[in-house]
Design an enzyme around this catalytic site. Structure first.
Site, PDB file in Angstrom:
ATOM      1  N   ALA A   1       0.831  -1.206   0.000  1.00  0.00           N
ATOM      2  CA  ALA A   1       0.000   0.000   0.000  1.00  0.00           C
ATOM      3  C   ALA A   1       0.863   1.252   0.000  1.00  0.00           C
ATOM      4  CB  ALA A   1      -0.922  -0.001   1.213  1.00  0.00           C
TER       5      ALA A   1
ATOM      6  N   LYS B   1      -4.704   1.978  10.806  1.00  0.00           N
ATOM      7  CA  LYS B   1      -6.023   2.419  11.258  1.00  0.00           C
ATOM      8  C   LYS B   1      -6.981   2.481  10.060  1.00  0.00           C
ATOM      9  CE  LYS B   1      -5.638   5.943   8.923  1.00  0.00           C
ATOM     10  NZ  LYS B   1      -6.578   6.074   7.798  1.00  0.00           N
TER      11      LYS B   1
ATOM     12  N   TYR C   1       0.861 -13.668   1.543  1.00  0.00           N
ATOM     13  CA  TYR C   1       0.981 -13.244   2.929  1.00  0.00           C
ATOM     14  C   TYR C   1       1.325 -14.435   3.824  1.00  0.00           C
ATOM     15  CZ  TYR C   1      -1.754  -9.424   0.882  1.00  0.00           C
ATOM     16  OH  TYR C   1      -2.212  -8.416   0.079  1.00  0.00           O
TER      17      TYR C   1
ATOM     18  N   HIS D   1      -8.214  -6.470   7.785  1.00  0.00           N
ATOM     19  CA  HIS D   1      -7.406  -6.313   8.998  1.00  0.00           C
ATOM     20  C   HIS D   1      -7.660  -7.426  10.004  1.00  0.00           C
ATOM     21  CE1 HIS D   1      -6.780  -1.679   8.399  1.00  0.00           C
ATOM     22  NE2 HIS D   1      -6.244  -2.410   7.440  1.00  0.00           N
TER      23      HIS D   1
END
Length: 334
Positions: free
Chosen positions: A14, A99, A60, A81
């Protein structure tokens, strides 16, 4: 742990990771970025080459299986998340999650419980809280210079409404301005006031062009004693990120409240006794300070500056704001 450096892995490529968090860890006293993963292995390798990261993985899962990784940073879309925090914890990795950590308080609690059960640290990546200016601001308030606290006003807006395909524009992925930037003034008010709010009201502009996520929202968050946070947040408005703390006898203005660069001033201003005072603050990398705080918890057993329970408390306020916007009513926070 007896090692001197915390070995980080990053789940995803990201923009926030590439531009800010990875360089922040690399410039920290206590961290090294040892690996990065993407579902597109070529993208992972390209990012690794650009940022001098030793290892790149095409999944991942593969990164989580690497025994040389102590902790992971998760900058994935919001709806992922929970899953990857829990999977990381089960793999024995400490977790710094971007966040908002979750889509609601129940998810956040589940994530924190999984980390506790696995004996790993968990923190939410609100980098701005690690900047020393917020300690300085709290000290000024405590000194009584601006008098009794009367209210806080916060804003965080930007305009990227034309960027179709952005994950922020999809409801099922946890899109919307409250999740993306509204969480900042909410967390700031809780930190500065030092109490939890009692109720919230929010009005939102839900855009049909953007899957009906809140592209702009304005809210009132109530605290005990008649103190309130008034805030707005948006992804289809002119850019602002500021904070004003109002006291009975003065006020504090923070012009760039959440964004701070080492090559620019992060000073704030105190207005009291008819005078305006500029408070000079250190030029620091708040992402590096965030990484060092997390590493101190893992390597030295020190308490986190903001523990995992803070995440659940912040998400309760977010839950109330979203419910208020949908139902057009004031929502009590239990």
């Amino acid at each position: 742990m007896s090692q001197n450096k915390l070995r980080w892995g990053v789940l995803g490529c990201a923009g926030i990771a590439r531009r800010s968090v990875i360089p922040g860890i690399q410039n920290s006293r206590t961290g090294v970025v040892a690996a990065i993963a993407s579902r597109d292995e070529a993208k992972a390798r390209e990012t690794a080459n650009q940022l001098n990261i030793p290892a790149a993985y095409g999944s991942y899962e593969a990164l989580l299986e690497d025994p040389q990784i102590d902790a992971v940073y998760i900058p994935l879309p919001n709806h992922l998340h929970r899953e990857w925090t829990i999977r990381a914890a089960q793999a024995g990795k400490h977790v710094l999650c971007e966040k908002p950590a979750a889509l609601d308080a129940a998810e956040a609690q589940e994530m924190i419980d999984a980390c506790a059960a696995a004996g790993v640290q968990f923190a939410e990546a609100f980098m701005y809280r690690h900047h020393p200016r917020y300690r300085m601001i709290r000290e000024i308030i405590a000194s009584g210079e601006i008098g009794a606290l009367r209210g806080i006003r916060g804003a965080f807006t930007f305009n990227n409404a034309g960027g179709k395909g952005n994950v922020r524009f999809y409801k099922h992925m946890g899109g919307g301005s409250l999740y993306d930037v509204g969480v900042y003034p909410i967390s700031a008010a809780r930190m500065i006031i030092g109490k939890e709010p009692t109720a919230a009201t929010m009005h939102a502009f839900l855009s049909p062009e953007h899957d009906d996520v809140d592209m702009m929202a304005a809210g009132l968050v109530e605290f005990e004693g008649g103190v309130a946070l008034t805030f707005d947040c948006g992804m289809w408005a002119a850019g602002r990120n500021n904070l004003e703390i109002l006291g009975a006898d003065g006020r504090i203005e923070v012009p760039s409240a959440y964004v701070s660069r080492e090559d620019a001033s992060s000073n704030f201003f105190v207005y009291a006794r008819g005078e305006r005072r500029e408070v000079e603050v250190p030029k620091v990398n708040q992402y590096s300070l965030q990484a060092d705080d997390f590493a101190a918890a893992v390597l030295e057993g020190k308490p986190l500056l903001f523990g995992p329970e803070d995440t659940v408390k912040n998400m309760r306020v977010v839950d109330a704001c979203l419910k208020s916007a949908r139902e057009h009513t004031r929502v009590v926070i239990s």
